[in-house]
Scaffold this motif. Structure first.
Motif, PDB file in Angstrom:
ATOM      1  N   ILE A 175       0.832  -1.206   0.000  1.00 41.31           N
ATOM      2  CA  ILE A 175       0.000   0.000   0.000  1.00 41.31           C
ATOM      3  C   ILE A 175       0.868   1.258   0.000  1.00 41.31           C
ATOM      4  O   ILE A 175       0.579   2.223  -0.717  1.00 41.31           O
ATOM      5  N   TYR A 176       1.954   1.261   0.769  1.00 42.75           N
ATOM      6  CA  TYR A 176       2.844   2.424   0.789  1.00 42.75           C
ATOM      7  C   TYR A 176       3.431   2.671  -0.598  1.00 42.75           C
ATOM      8  O   TYR A 176       3.498   3.817  -1.067  1.00 42.75           O
ATOM      9  N   ASN A 177       3.870   1.605  -1.263  1.00 42.95           N
ATOM     10  CA  ASN A 177       4.390   1.755  -2.628  1.00 42.95           C
ATOM     11  C   ASN A 177       3.300   2.218  -3.585  1.00 42.95           C
ATOM     12  O   ASN A 177       3.534   3.067  -4.452  1.00 42.95           O
ATOM     13  N   ALA A 178       2.100   1.652  -3.426  1.00 45.79           N
ATOM     14  CA  ALA A 178       0.995   1.987  -4.325  1.00 45.79           C
ATOM     15  C   ALA A 178       0.593   3.459  -4.176  1.00 45.79           C
ATOM     16  O   ALA A 178       0.411   4.167  -5.179  1.00 45.79           O
ATOM     17  N   VAL A 179       0.438   3.922  -2.941  1.00 50.89           N
ATOM     18  CA  VAL A 179       0.044   5.314  -2.715  1.00 50.89           C
ATOM     19  C   VAL A 179       1.125   6.260  -3.242  1.00 50.89           C
ATOM     20  O   VAL A 179       0.818   7.310  -3.819  1.00 50.89           O
ATOM     21  N   ARG A 180       2.374   5.878  -3.090  1.00 54.91           N
ATOM     22  CA  ARG A 180       3.464   6.712  -3.614  1.00 54.91           C
ATOM     23  C   ARG A 180       3.398   6.792  -5.136  1.00 54.91           C
ATOM     24  O   ARG A 180       3.570   7.866  -5.730  1.00 54.91           O
ATOM     25  N   MET A 181       3.148   5.658  -5.779  1.00 50.80           N
ATOM     26  CA  MET A 181       3.006   5.658  -7.241  1.00 50.80           C
ATOM     27  C   MET A 181       1.832   6.522  -7.667  1.00 50.80           C
ATOM     28  O   MET A 181       1.932   7.312  -8.618  1.00 50.80           O
ATOM     29  N   LEU A 182       0.705   6.368  -6.992  1.00 52.34           N
ATOM     30  CA  LEU A 182      -0.491   7.126  -7.340  1.00 52.34           C
ATOM     31  C   LEU A 182      -0.270   8.622  -7.149  1.00 52.34           C
ATOM     32  O   LEU A 182      -0.716   9.448  -7.966  1.00 52.34           O
ATOM     33  N   ASP A 183       0.415   8.983  -6.079  1.00 49.38           N
ATOM     34  CA  ASP A 183       0.696  10.405  -5.849  1.00 49.38           C
ATOM     35  C   ASP A 183       1.658  10.949  -6.906  1.00 49.38           C
ATOM     36  O   ASP A 183       1.520  12.094  -7.347  1.00 49.38           O
ATOM     37  N   ASN A 184       2.612  10.145  -7.330  1.00 50.32           N
ATOM     38  CA  ASN A 184       3.541  10.579  -8.368  1.00 50.32           C
ATOM     39  C   ASN A 184       2.835  10.872  -9.681  1.00 50.32           C
ATOM     40  O   ASN A 184       3.245  11.755 -10.436  1.00 50.32           O
ATOM     41  N   VAL A 185       1.776  10.106  -9.952  1.00 50.27           N
ATOM     42  CA  VAL A 185       1.011  10.320 -11.180  1.00 50.27           C
ATOM     43  C   VAL A 185       0.572  11.775 -11.295  1.00 50.27           C
ATOM     44  O   VAL A 185       0.617  12.379 -12.376  1.00 50.27           O
ATOM     45  N   ILE A 186       0.171  12.359 -10.183  1.00 52.54           N
ATOM     46  CA  ILE A 186      -0.400  13.712 -10.196  1.00 52.54           C
ATOM     47  C   ILE A 186       0.595  14.722 -10.734  1.00 52.54           C
ATOM     48  O   ILE A 186       0.227  15.632 -11.499  1.00 52.54           O
ATOM     49  N   ASP A 187       1.856  14.583 -10.374  1.00 53.62           N
ATOM     50  CA  ASP A 187       2.870  15.545 -10.808  1.00 53.62           C
ATOM     51  C   ASP A 187       3.419  15.236 -12.198  1.00 53.62           C
ATOM     52  O   ASP A 187       3.831  16.136 -12.924  1.00 53.62           O
ATOM     53  N   ILE A 188       3.438  13.966 -12.561  1.00 53.10           N
ATOM     54  CA  ILE A 188       3.984  13.564 -13.858  1.00 53.10           C
ATOM     55  C   ILE A 188       2.946  13.709 -14.968  1.00 53.10           C
ATOM     56  O   ILE A 188       3.277  13.936 -16.124  1.00 53.10           O
ATOM     57  N   ASN A 189       1.681  13.649 -14.610  1.00 52.52           N
ATOM     58  CA  ASN A 189       0.590  13.491 -15.560  1.00 52.52           C
ATOM     59  C   ASN A 189       0.545  14.559 -16.649  1.00 52.52           C
ATOM     60  O   ASN A 189       0.797  15.741 -16.413  1.00 52.52           O
ATOM     61  N   PHE A 190       0.184  14.120 -17.846  1.00 55.09           N
ATOM     62  CA  PHE A 190      -0.148  15.022 -18.947  1.00 55.09           C
ATOM     63  C   PHE A 190      -1.637  15.337 -18.858  1.00 55.09           C
ATOM     64  O   PHE A 190      -2.465  14.438 -18.932  1.00 55.09           O
ATOM     65  N   TYR A 191      -1.981  16.615 -18.673  1.00 50.85           N
ATOM     66  CA  TYR A 191      -3.371  17.005 -18.495  1.00 50.85           C
ATOM     67  C   TYR A 191      -3.931  17.586 -19.792  1.00 50.85           C
ATOM     68  O   TYR A 191      -3.437  18.614 -20.270  1.00 50.85           O
ATOM     69  N   PRO A 192      -4.946  16.955 -20.358  1.00 44.74           N
ATOM     70  CA  PRO A 192      -5.513  17.462 -21.617  1.00 44.74           C
ATOM     71  C   PRO A 192      -6.209  18.812 -21.476  1.00 44.74           C
ATOM     72  O   PRO A 192      -6.387  19.508 -22.465  1.00 44.74           O
ATOM     73  N   THR A 193      -6.638  19.195 -20.259  1.00 48.30           N
ATOM     74  CA  THR A 193      -7.300  20.488 -20.063  1.00 48.30           C
ATOM     75  C   THR A 193      -6.734  21.170 -18.825  1.00 48.30           C
ATOM     76  O   THR A 193      -6.291  20.513 -17.874  1.00 48.30           O
ATOM     77  N   LYS A 194      -6.780  22.510 -18.822  1.00 42.48           N
ATOM     78  CA  LYS A 194      -6.267  23.277 -17.678  1.00 42.48           C
ATOM     79  C   LYS A 194      -7.135  23.065 -16.441  1.00 42.48           C
ATOM     80  O   LYS A 194      -6.635  23.108 -15.305  1.00 42.48           O
ATOM     81  N   GLU A 195      -8.443  22.865 -16.634  1.00 40.66           N
ATOM     82  CA  GLU A 195      -9.331  22.637 -15.491  1.00 40.66           C
ATOM     83  C   GLU A 195      -8.976  21.350 -14.757  1.00 40.66           C
ATOM     84  O   GLU A 195      -9.069  21.269 -13.523  1.00 40.66           O
ATOM     85  N   ALA A 196      -8.583  20.334 -15.523  1.00 38.77           N
ATOM     86  CA  ALA A 196      -8.185  19.068 -14.908  1.00 38.77           C
ATOM     87  C   ALA A 196      -6.883  19.238 -14.118  1.00 38.77           C
ATOM     88  O   ALA A 196      -6.752  18.748 -12.991  1.00 38.77           O
TER      89      ALA A 196
END
Length: 914
Positions: A589-610
């Motif tokens: 779970i610790y590894n999973a939550v860390r991966m999920l949180d990393n997604v937020i900063d790495i993510n390509f966002y198709p819209t500015k609202e997202a």
């Protein structure tokens, strides 16, 4: 330069793989080594090696002789000799030489074998020279599989061969032959997967068969090739690729089943010109690297993420698997938006849907704010046509999209509150009759239902429909505040102060809702007040809808498109010898939550609202899968108190460690921006909100509230340190990633013990291996039992020879009381801060029972439900069933259509989230 002869140093006999013995010939080993060095150095066979290479070879041969001279036995297995040489080459860093050496030895061995076979006059080998190679593939793939009949497979393959058939066509035929045997013996599931694996190896590596060495020497080249082809992010080249290649575990590929690897091959592995450039282990490492890009110790993080993913302990969602480490890392699963009552914003959201869908996002739209049919348009002084014509456009936009180059279908769900004046037309959107211009056959629909409506249905009261242009604040209110304001608008309508309204019996609208649900599968039933009142991030925000699969519950507005990042723990991997390995669960779970949180900063966002919403609130959705398989392993019937207790226990621990993991991240990375505006800041946990819901509703929530962990200490730590993520838990469908990992999807009961799975990769037969194993123990597994299972559509309840305890354990989804599924979900929901994709199964056509089922879900405090699945058109294909075998028909069997088939009940929509 040192030269020496065998006679002076060692006298041994070599045992070959086929059992034959030959004298130890050092010259042959020396020739093979020199050929390997020359091949890598691009030298002609007659050219001399460098003095440095010659000295290394002679030194290696001396070490070999010295080592084997010490052995007491005069017999040396050829594997020991080759292992010694390969290890020596790799210790010196000569990975390419090791590859070339092994290839040289194996090619010469195969040529000698094939020559002998042809001299013996083997007719099939003469007609099809590649048959030997195929049988070697089969032999290798059958290792550790005890129940594979290689001779029968070969005979069946020979029947399929024809003059001019290519090697690849014959290989594919062998795979399909193996897959066709899965219904008889589950071991063929692994065999078929391993045969596909050899295809992957052929595309990535060529004909070289030593997978461990090849993974280590080819990984860096894979990253380089992917970057050059503009498929991978150049930042991946900044990792220590030699180190990462050294930790790869190609042996884990043996855990794949046929369907899982088939899906991975068809849709996930990166390819260039239709040729795969990554193996499954390259794939998992690439995903892990993509998720570790911003880590301070990125190699360490990548390795931890890789082991968590490749061991199937946790699996990220499909968008993350598709796009991690690529130039367009759109890693998020779900997007939720609210449509405002203006033409510009309506078409902006429709355009946003297209952008989000392009990168594999599943979409939920809230349309309650948009004025109903007949409302006046101020600018033109005309009358609006309501939301239905716009929803037709939304539907067609989803169809027109081609997410991820056709890897999946565009999917969307539209939500509407049940007091909206267009609700009756909305309920008919999925009907197959009527004006097709007012139908949306490819779009999902869901009703957003306040508690007041359910109360009015119970008391057979009046319900009033409004035009939201006249009741703008209703959509923003929940609980008692909604009830009070709604009643005020009802009084206004009675006094004629509203231009548009309509009254009807609440039960009539509820009956129409359920009738359409039974007929078309829509609308889904979701509950507004539990979703809002039980949200721990609710202080200044309103949740107006859910997502595509009804498990994500996040605030939305015109400025913020909610985003959620998903992944699921494989519960089966968290247990060993019947007991939960709590430390492994915590680590995962610790590894999973860390991966999920990393997604937020790495993510390509198709819209500015997202982007704005996700960076501010940082929600993640950690879920689970494999619950049904776990019950099979533990021999616990789904329809039992033990199953309820297990669901409760697991979810409490998942909640506790997910919150703890996010709190630890907050210490290192900081709190999410809106933390002070959330209930988390007061130390309020999801369990605490049950009483809030009971107070708002005015009636108790009958659910067990026992706890087993130290929640008080965790509350104080959260108050002190904060959380990194506003939301942490949601149970998604996991249709695809569960198939990849070879487990049962999500929290679902098994649809059938024998069925055909259909998805974008094709149709595949699947059988319950646990049932087969138990029937084998009782000597009940034979052709007759297979026939019976087919005839009974995968159910064992009417097969008299099967013991009652097995019938209880292997009940299928339609045979389990729906109240058990609801109670099990309610036990989880008390711990979960968002929701669950909860399917309900209808084995009846009684409208009252259907109504009671949904009322039970509401009373238990569930926030949402997903599909209501019925038995219609869900039977196994009888093409291979002998209808003339009346003697085997068990007592009590009912006549069924011989042309129908049973699907697994999974729709393409499920895999958009997972």
């Amino acid at each position: 330069m040192t030269h020496f002869t065998i006679e002076k140093t060692i006298c041994k006999t070599v045992i070959k793989r086929n059992g034959m013995t030959v004298p130890f010939d050092l010259k042959r080993i020396e020739n093979a080594l020199k050929a390997a060095f020359k091949g890598v150095r691009n030298l002609h066979s007659k050219e001399d090696l460098s003095l440095e290479d010659e000295n290394f070879i002679q030194g290696l041969l001396e070490d070999l002789l010295r080592d084997f001279q010490k052995k007491e036995s005069s017999f040396l297995p050829v594997e020991e000799i080759q292992d010694f040489i390969e290890k020596s080459l790799m210790q010196k860093g000569f990975f390419d030489i090791a590859k070339s050496y092994i290839l040289y030895r194996e090619e010469h061995s195969k040529r000698r074998y094939l020559k002998n076979r042809l001299e013996e006059g083997a007719q099939e080998d003469h007609l099809y020279p590649f048959l030997f190679q195929l049988m070697e593939h089969l032999k290798e793939a059958s290792k550790n599989l005890k129940l594979i009949d290689e001779a029968a497979l070969k005979n069946e393959l020979i029947k399929q061969l024809y003059p001019g058939i290519s090697f690849l066509e014959a290989k594919q035929a062998l795979i399909l032959i193996a897959a066709s045997q899965i219904e008889k013996e589950p071991e063929y599931d692994f065999l078929a997967a391993r045969l596909i694996l050899s295809n992957i190896d052929a595309e990535v590596f060529g004909k070289f068969d030593n997978r461990e060495i090849n993974h280590k020497i080819s990984f860096k080249n894979f990253i380089r090739k992917g970057v050059e082809a503009e498929r991978l992010d150049p930042k991946l080249m900044e990792f220590d690729l030699s180190y990462l290649s050294s930790v790869l575990k190609p042996e884990r590929d043996e855990s794949f089943k046929f369907l899982g690897l088939k899906i991975l091959y068809d849709r996930y592995l990166i390819h260039i010109d239709e040729k795969r450039i990554e193996t499954p282990q390259f794939f998992f490492m690439r995903v892990a690297m993509g998720l570790a890009l911003h880590e301070k110790e990125k190699e360490k993080a990548a390795v931890a993420f890789y082991h968590t993913l490749s061991s199937f302990e946790y699996m990220a969602s499909t968008p993350t698997l598709f796009n991690s480490g690529t130039l367009h890392p759109q890693l998020s699963s779900c997007y939720l938006s609210t449509v405002s009552d203006s033409l510009d914003h309506i078409f902006k959201v429709i355009g946003d849907n297209a952008k989000l869908s392009k990168w594999a996002g599943g979409i939920g739209n809230d349309w309650t704010n948009v004025r109903a049919s007949g409302a006046r348009i101020k600018g033109t002084n005309g009358l609006t046509q309501g939301i239905i014509p716009f929803l037709k456009i939304v539907n067609d936009t989803a169809v027109a999209g081609n997410p991820q180059g056709g890897k999946r279908k565009g999917s969307i769900c539209v939500y509407l509150e049940v007091w909206h004046l267009d609700i009756e037309d909305f309920l008919e959107l999925r009907k197959n009759t009527g004006d097709d211009r007012r139908r949306t056959h490819d779009m999902n629909t869901a009703c957003w239902i306040p508690d007041l409506f359910m109360k009015r249905v119970q008391e057979n009261g009046i319900w009033t429909l409004f035009n939201p242009v006249e009741t703008k604040d209703l959509h923003e209110l929940t609980g008692k505040a909604f009830e009070s304001r709604y009643q005020e608008y009802e009084e206004k309508a009675k006094r004629g102060e509203l231009k548009q309204s309509k009254t009807l019996f609440a039960f009539d609208l509820w009956r129409k809702m359920l009738s359409q649900l039974f007929e078309t599968g829509h609308p889904w039933i979701t509950f507004k007040d539990p979703s809002n009142v039980r949200s721990v991030s609710r202080i200044k925000q309103v949740i107006r809808s859910s997502n595509l699969c009804t498990e994500i519950l996040l605030p939305t507005n015109e400025e913020e498109t909610a985003v959620c990042n998903l992944g699921s723990i494989n519960l089966v991997k968290m247990f060993k010898d019947g007991s939960l390995e709590e430390e492994l669960l915590k680590k995962t779970i610790y590894n999973a939550v860390r991966m999920l949180d990393n997604v937020i900063d790495i993510n390509f966002y198709p819209t500015k609202e997202a982007k704005r919403s996700n960076l501010r609130h940082r929600p993640v959705g950690l879920g689970s899968m494999g619950f049904q398989e776990l019950l099979f392993q533990l021999k616990i019937p789904y329809e039992s108190e033990k199953a309820l207790e297990l669901a409760d226990e697991i979810q409490e621990k998942m909640a506790y460690y997910a919150i703890s993991a996010s709190m630890e991240l907050a210490k290192d990375r900081g709190r999410f921006e809106s933390f002070e505006d959330s209930l988390w800041s007061y130390g309020i946990m999801p369990l605490d909100t049950l009483d809030d819901l009971a107070n708002e509703r005015g009636e108790p929530i009958q659910i067990n509230r026992k706890t087993s962990l130290d929640w008080e200490s965790l509350r104080q730590e959260v108050i002190l340190h904060g959380l990194r993520n506003s939301q942490l838990q949601a149970i998604a469908p996991t249709a695809t990633i569960a198939q990849i990992t070879g487990t049962t999807q999500s929290i679902e009961p098994l649809y059938s013990n024998l069925f055909v799975k259909s998805n974008l990769s094709g149709e595949f037969c699947t059988i319950n291996p646990y049932l087969v194993a138990d029937l084998k123990k009782l000597n009940l597994w034979d052709e007759e039992m297979i026939e019976n299972l087919k005839y009974q559509d995968g159910s064992i309840q009417e097969i008299e020879s099967i013991p009652i305890e097995l019938k209880a354990l292997y009940k299928t989804a339609f045979e389990i009381d729906s109240s058990i599924l609801i109670e099990c979900a309610a036990r989880r929901q008390k711990w979960i801060d968002m929701g669950q994709s909860l399917n309900l199964y209808i084995s009846f056509s009684d409208g009252r029972k259907l109504s009671d089922m949904y009322f039970e879900a509401w009373k238990k405090g569930l926030k949402t439900t997903y599909y209501a699945r019925s038995r219609s058109a869900t039977q196994i294909e009888k093409s291979s069933y002998n209808i003339n075998k009346k003697a085997i028909q068990p007592k009590g069997m009912k006549s069924k259509s011989a042309s129908s088939r049973l699907s697994c009940g999974l729709t393409s929509n499920c895999e958009t989230c997972e």
